[in-house]
Motif scaffolding. Structure first.
Motif, PDB file in Angstrom:
ATOM      1  N   ASP A   1       0.829  -1.206   0.000  1.00 24.74           N
ATOM      2  CA  ASP A   1       0.000   0.000   0.000  1.00 24.74           C
ATOM      3  C   ASP A   1       0.862   1.255   0.000  1.00 24.74           C
ATOM      4  OD1 ASP A   1      -2.070   1.813   0.252  1.00 24.74           O
ATOM      5  OD2 ASP A   1      -2.448   1.394   2.369  1.00 24.74           O
ATOM      6  N   GLY A   2       0.537   2.188  -0.893  1.00 22.76           N
ATOM      7  CA  GLY A   2       1.208   3.486  -0.795  1.00 22.76           C
ATOM      8  C   GLY A   2       1.656   4.037  -2.136  1.00 22.76           C
ATOM      9  N   GLU A   3       1.697   5.375  -2.187  1.00 27.67           N
ATOM     10  CA  GLU A   3       2.062   6.076  -3.411  1.00 27.67           C
ATOM     11  C   GLU A   3       3.459   5.690  -3.894  1.00 27.67           C
ATOM     12  OE1 GLU A   3       0.002   8.472  -4.968  1.00 27.67           O
ATOM     13  OE2 GLU A   3       1.489   8.846  -6.532  1.00 27.67           O
ATOM     14  N   HIS A   4       4.376   5.381  -2.953  1.00 28.75           N
ATOM     15  CA  HIS A   4       5.748   5.049  -3.355  1.00 28.75           C
ATOM     16  C   HIS A   4       5.829   3.668  -3.995  1.00 28.75           C
ATOM     17  CE1 HIS A   4       4.964   4.062   0.778  1.00 28.75           C
ATOM     18  NE2 HIS A   4       6.011   3.282   0.862  1.00 28.75           N
ATOM     19  N   PHE A   5       4.721   2.922  -3.991  1.00 32.91           N
ATOM     20  CA  PHE A   5       4.698   1.648  -4.727  1.00 32.91           C
ATOM     21  C   PHE A   5       4.013   1.787  -6.096  1.00 32.91           C
ATOM     22  CE2 PHE A   5       5.065   0.114  -0.299  1.00 32.91           C
ATOM     23  CZ  PHE A   5       6.240  -0.606  -0.443  1.00 32.91           C
ATOM     24  N   LYS A   6       3.696   3.020  -6.457  1.00 32.82           N
ATOM     25  CA  LYS A   6       3.038   3.236  -7.761  1.00 32.82           C
ATOM     26  C   LYS A   6       4.114   3.277  -8.839  1.00 32.82           C
ATOM     27  CE  LYS A   6      -0.161   6.564  -9.820  1.00 32.82           C
ATOM     28  NZ  LYS A   6      -0.990   7.749  -9.549  1.00 32.82           N
TER      29      LYS A   6
ATOM     30  N   VAL B   1     -14.475  10.209  -5.718  1.00 34.75           N
ATOM     31  CA  VAL B   1     -14.915  11.480  -6.297  1.00 34.75           C
ATOM     32  C   VAL B   1     -14.071  11.916  -7.482  1.00 34.75           C
ATOM     33  CG1 VAL B   1     -15.871  12.313  -4.126  1.00 34.75           C
ATOM     34  CG2 VAL B   1     -13.514  12.921  -4.753  1.00 34.75           C
ATOM     35  N   ASP B   2     -12.949  11.233  -7.714  1.00 35.10           N
ATOM     36  CA  ASP B   2     -12.071  11.774  -8.738  1.00 35.10           C
ATOM     37  C   ASP B   2     -11.391  10.694  -9.579  1.00 35.10           C
ATOM     38  OD1 ASP B   2     -10.547  13.457 -10.286  1.00 35.10           O
ATOM     39  OD2 ASP B   2      -9.077  13.920  -8.731  1.00 35.10           O
ATOM     40  N   SER B   3     -10.411   9.979  -8.987  1.00 37.21           N
ATOM     41  CA  SER B   3      -9.505   9.209  -9.839  1.00 37.21           C
ATOM     42  C   SER B   3     -10.139   7.994 -10.496  1.00 37.21           C
ATOM     43  CB  SER B   3      -8.250   8.808  -9.036  1.00 37.21           C
ATOM     44  OG  SER B   3      -8.594   7.987  -7.952  1.00 37.21           O
ATOM     45  N   SER B   4     -11.231   7.469  -9.933  1.00 42.20           N
ATOM     46  CA  SER B   4     -11.820   6.262 -10.540  1.00 42.20           C
ATOM     47  C   SER B   4     -12.636   6.588 -11.784  1.00 42.20           C
ATOM     48  CB  SER B   4     -12.706   5.537  -9.520  1.00 42.20           C
ATOM     49  OG  SER B   4     -13.882   6.280  -9.274  1.00 42.20           O
TER      50      SER B   4
ATOM     51  N   VAL C   1     -13.627  -0.189  -8.443  1.00 41.87           N
ATOM     52  CA  VAL C   1     -14.371  -0.276  -7.189  1.00 41.87           C
ATOM     53  C   VAL C   1     -13.592   0.534  -6.151  1.00 41.87           C
ATOM     54  CG1 VAL C   1     -15.471  -1.809  -5.517  1.00 41.87           C
ATOM     55  CG2 VAL C   1     -15.117  -2.604  -7.864  1.00 41.87           C
ATOM     56  N   PRO C   2     -13.733   1.857  -6.200  1.00 44.52           N
ATOM     57  CA  PRO C   2     -12.929   2.727  -5.334  1.00 44.52           C
ATOM     58  C   PRO C   2     -13.417   2.685  -3.894  1.00 44.52           C
ATOM     59  CG  PRO C   2     -14.492   4.034  -6.600  1.00 44.52           C
ATOM     60  CD  PRO C   2     -14.600   2.618  -7.112  1.00 44.52           C
ATOM     61  N   THR C   3     -12.479   2.606  -2.957  1.00 45.99           N
ATOM     62  CA  THR C   3     -12.839   2.511  -1.538  1.00 45.99           C
ATOM     63  C   THR C   3     -12.376   3.707  -0.722  1.00 45.99           C
ATOM     64  OG1 THR C   3     -10.796   1.300  -1.060  1.00 45.99           O
ATOM     65  CG2 THR C   3     -12.737  -0.020  -1.599  1.00 45.99           C
ATOM     66  N   THR C   4     -11.722   4.677  -1.360  1.00 53.78           N
ATOM     67  CA  THR C   4     -11.361   5.900  -0.636  1.00 53.78           C
ATOM     68  C   THR C   4     -12.180   7.051  -1.211  1.00 53.78           C
ATOM     69  OG1 THR C   4      -9.606   6.600  -2.153  1.00 53.78           O
ATOM     70  CG2 THR C   4      -8.979   5.107  -0.366  1.00 53.78           C
TER      71      THR C   4
ATOM     72  N   LEU D   1      -9.778  -2.746  -6.614  1.00 51.89           N
ATOM     73  CA  LEU D   1     -10.442  -2.627  -5.317  1.00 51.89           C
ATOM     74  C   LEU D   1      -9.494  -1.892  -4.373  1.00 51.89           C
ATOM     75  CD1 LEU D   1     -12.796  -3.458  -3.367  1.00 51.89           C
ATOM     76  CD2 LEU D   1     -11.464  -5.538  -2.869  1.00 51.89           C
ATOM     77  N   GLY D   2      -9.692  -0.587  -4.232  1.00 52.26           N
ATOM     78  CA  GLY D   2      -8.810   0.194  -3.374  1.00 52.26           C
ATOM     79  C   GLY D   2      -8.922   1.670  -3.685  1.00 52.26           C
ATOM     80  N   GLY D   3      -7.856   2.393  -3.361  1.00 51.46           N
ATOM     81  CA  GLY D   3      -7.864   3.832  -3.562  1.00 51.46           C
ATOM     82  C   GLY D   3      -7.281   4.235  -4.899  1.00 51.46           C
ATOM     83  N   GLY D   4      -6.826   5.471  -4.960  1.00 58.48           N
ATOM     84  CA  GLY D   4      -6.368   6.012  -6.228  1.00 58.48           C
ATOM     85  C   GLY D   4      -5.154   5.300  -6.808  1.00 58.48           C
ATOM     86  N   VAL D   5      -4.240   4.881  -5.947  1.00 59.99           N
ATOM     87  CA  VAL D   5      -3.040   4.203  -6.448  1.00 59.99           C
ATOM     88  C   VAL D   5      -3.432   2.867  -7.090  1.00 59.99           C
ATOM     89  CG1 VAL D   5      -0.869   3.113  -5.770  1.00 59.99           C
ATOM     90  CG2 VAL D   5      -1.491   5.343  -4.816  1.00 59.99           C
ATOM     91  N   ILE D   6      -4.268   2.103  -6.401  1.00 56.21           N
ATOM     92  CA  ILE D   6      -4.721   0.818  -6.952  1.00 56.21           C
ATOM     93  C   ILE D   6      -5.504   1.046  -8.247  1.00 56.21           C
ATOM     94  CG2 ILE D   6      -6.391  -1.056  -6.557  1.00 56.21           C
ATOM     95  CD1 ILE D   6      -3.703  -1.565  -5.231  1.00 56.21           C
ATOM     96  N   GLY D   7      -6.352   2.042  -8.281  1.00 54.96           N
ATOM     97  CA  GLY D   7      -7.134   2.317  -9.496  1.00 54.96           C
ATOM     98  C   GLY D   7      -6.260   2.719 -10.660  1.00 54.96           C
TER      99      GLY D   7
END
Lengths: 372, 372
Positions: free
Chosen positions: B71-76, B135-138, B127-130, B102-108
């Motif tokens: 999990d995390g932006e540094h894994f994008k 509201v935005d990235s998905s 399937v955004p969960t954050t 299934l997750g937040g913006g990084v996963i999407g």
């Protein structure tokens, strides 16, 4: 100079075929959104042609940056692709910067994929310098890199702005590379153009001698076939799959033998023989056509048998093919000379038998004597 | 349940917004080209929701494979993206396999980019969960990974088949993540929806208390704005750039501070204050609007100043922005509350002054006390 059009509505583009095009500033620089390009080439092609192409851009007032990658199919991977991104970002290239692929199929596929992904898409121009790239991979917008588990598994459809085919560049092409390209030329005759197949049988010696007139004709007719198929089916939902005759078997050879050991065209030649063998086993074509195809490849010193990876390994590698649907292998097979079909009907036992019949322990992709 | 449509001709798709959607087999499995999906999630979200989503697919007779990323932006980044390709190839996934983010913006963003590239393009479902992803990235088909020299520099436009927003999933969202998402909600009000901005000022306390009714309204109005903008300008040749209010400054903060140190929404909040500050310096808005925006962010415990990277470093990082054209920085600036424009007119000295006025040594992306 001949000009063909790949007709794809707003993504249409021209293919220019002729001599001396590497110096044509007018063709290279026409319509650039910004007077700045990044030329991507490799360590073999750059010493031959990079200075000329840079000079042509300079003559048109275009700043030409470049990045030179190592040469070979085994470099068609992420770390090497990332060198293009490093160069783009290092030079602060923008969305309006155009990439230029100067090289063979690997350079074209990687440059096209980099163009598809950089800032979510920038324009690019194909300047193919190998026969294989000129007659096949530079046209049609398929771009990709390899994954250890499968060839061309990671990529995009991204059409170039134009394709410049300088037939003079074939003069410096090593014999092995040249003959590899002929496998894709012969493919067009086999799948959809019987008159071209017959023309090739008559003119193959002139082609092998690299007669400029014969080359120009073969490249033009190949590109015309490719352009027609791509215009009809850009995303390979139908007819375009026919262009993969011999490729499902061939990709298994390339991946199984280790990227770069068999050249793409060599693997396609052996793979086409497997497809022909299978077509015969299914009763669709007779032995005389299989032999006729084999003779053409042998005249080109191309292999007509693949390496003995074992049928199981072949089938495992082929299961990753992009044409697999619902677990069923879909293969391009022959119904006649000049007519191919996509079929999921071949029983696995027949596929395995065709592979077994067309692979040999110690099979080599080329004969040193023919290529020295 | 509310349904919105993103109107993009043959690439149109629905956004479903409501409670309990993670269990809705009918919505998840509708129209899959093949009863097989690969769910991509992360180590934080998977323990919470993966079993439920897998069960919903199973109830619809769909085989649900999964891959769980860190999990995390540094894994994008590429190595993590490649784990999705490894899973796809390891499971012999085909062109008809659908990916599920299934997750937040990084996963999407990563799942979408993997779907864009695997075998040159497979379908995917968001399937955004954050809150930020909902509201935005998905919505809108922007997918990407980061490059060490710039955020979201390598990606593709690839629209999902549909977006399922289960507002219940916000109940488990950490406070810091929740507040980060509010920055993008406020953005829609600022750039094009004054009534929504005014609604937010009235209803922010209810939102911060995660009132289901307030959340549903804020998400619906945000997605409606996003869908309208994307439908009008899918590839960001015009209006879509307005969605990047605060993002050019914000991306510089994210990259400069090290991916993951500042959350995206936190960087966008500070970046929006820089954009507002600059708009005021240009005489386009007055100080009262800058203060009004700051008050909204502060009520959300979002930062209103960025870290002191130095103006030179800010400008250098901003030069990589995807909106740069001809070496000129194009910024989203404010003309009024509810009205943003893209402008290349700001003198560099003013940009630097706005940054200097809105960054502080020791600035932190969040206040521990507000998020405990």
């Amino acid at each position: 100079m001949e000009t063909l059009e790949v007709d794809l509505a707003e993504r249409s583009y021209p293919i220019f075929i002729g001599q001396g095009l590497l110096d044509r500033a007018d063709l290279l620089a026409a319509g650039l959104p910004q007077p700045r390009v990044l030329i991507v080439s490799n360590e073999t092609v750059a010493p031959l042609y990079l200075t000329r192409v840079r000079a042509a851009f300079a003559a048109a007032g275009v700043e030409a940056l470049d990045v030179v990658l190592p040469d070979g199919e085994h470099f068609k991977d992420w770390p090497t692709l990332n060198r293009i991104f490093d160069a783009l970002l290092g030079h602060r290239c923008e969305r309006a910067t155009t990439l230029v692929a100067l090289g063979g199929g690997v350079i074209g596929d990687m440059t096209g994929f980099a163009a598809a992904c950089y800032q979510r898409g920038v324009p690019f121009i194909q300047v193919p310098t190998t026969l294989l790239a000129q007659v096949d991979s530079s046209v049609g917008g398929k771009t990709a890199i390899n994954h250890p588990q499968g060839k061309n598994m990671i990529g995009a459809f991204h059409q170039p702005q134009r394709v410049l085919i300088d037939t003079d560049s074939l003069a410096t092409l090593p014999a092995r590379e040249f003959r590899s390209g002929l496998a894709e030329v012969i493919k067009y005759g086999l799948i959809r153009d019987l008159p071209f197949l017959e023309w090739l049988e008559v003119n193959l010696d002139a082609l092998l001698a690299r007669s400029p007139a014969a080359l120009a004709e073969a490249i033009l007719r190949s590109c015309r076939n490719k352009a027609e198929v791509v215009a009809a089916d850009e995303r390979e939902s139908g007819e375009r799959a026919l262009l993969n005759l011999g490729h499902t078997f061939g990709h298994a050879i390339e991946t199984g033998a280790g990227y770069g050991v068999w050249l793409h065209g060599e693997a396609v030649a052996a793979g086409t023989m497997m497809a022909a063998e299978l077509s015969q086993r299914l009763g669709w074509i007779d032995a005389s056509l299989v032999a006729r195809i084999g003779r053409l490849f042998e005249r080109c010193s191309l292999p007509v048998v693949g390496p003995a990876l074992g049928e199981e390994r072949y089938l495992e590698l082929m299961a990753h093919d992009k044409k697999v649907q619902g677990g069923r292998l879909r293969l391009v097979l022959l119904r006649a000379a000049g007519r191919a079909v996509v079929s999921a009907d071949a029983p696995v036992a027949d596929v395995a038998a065709a592979i077994a019949a067309r692979c040999r322990a110690g099979a080599v992709p080329f004969l040193e004597s023919a290529h020295g």
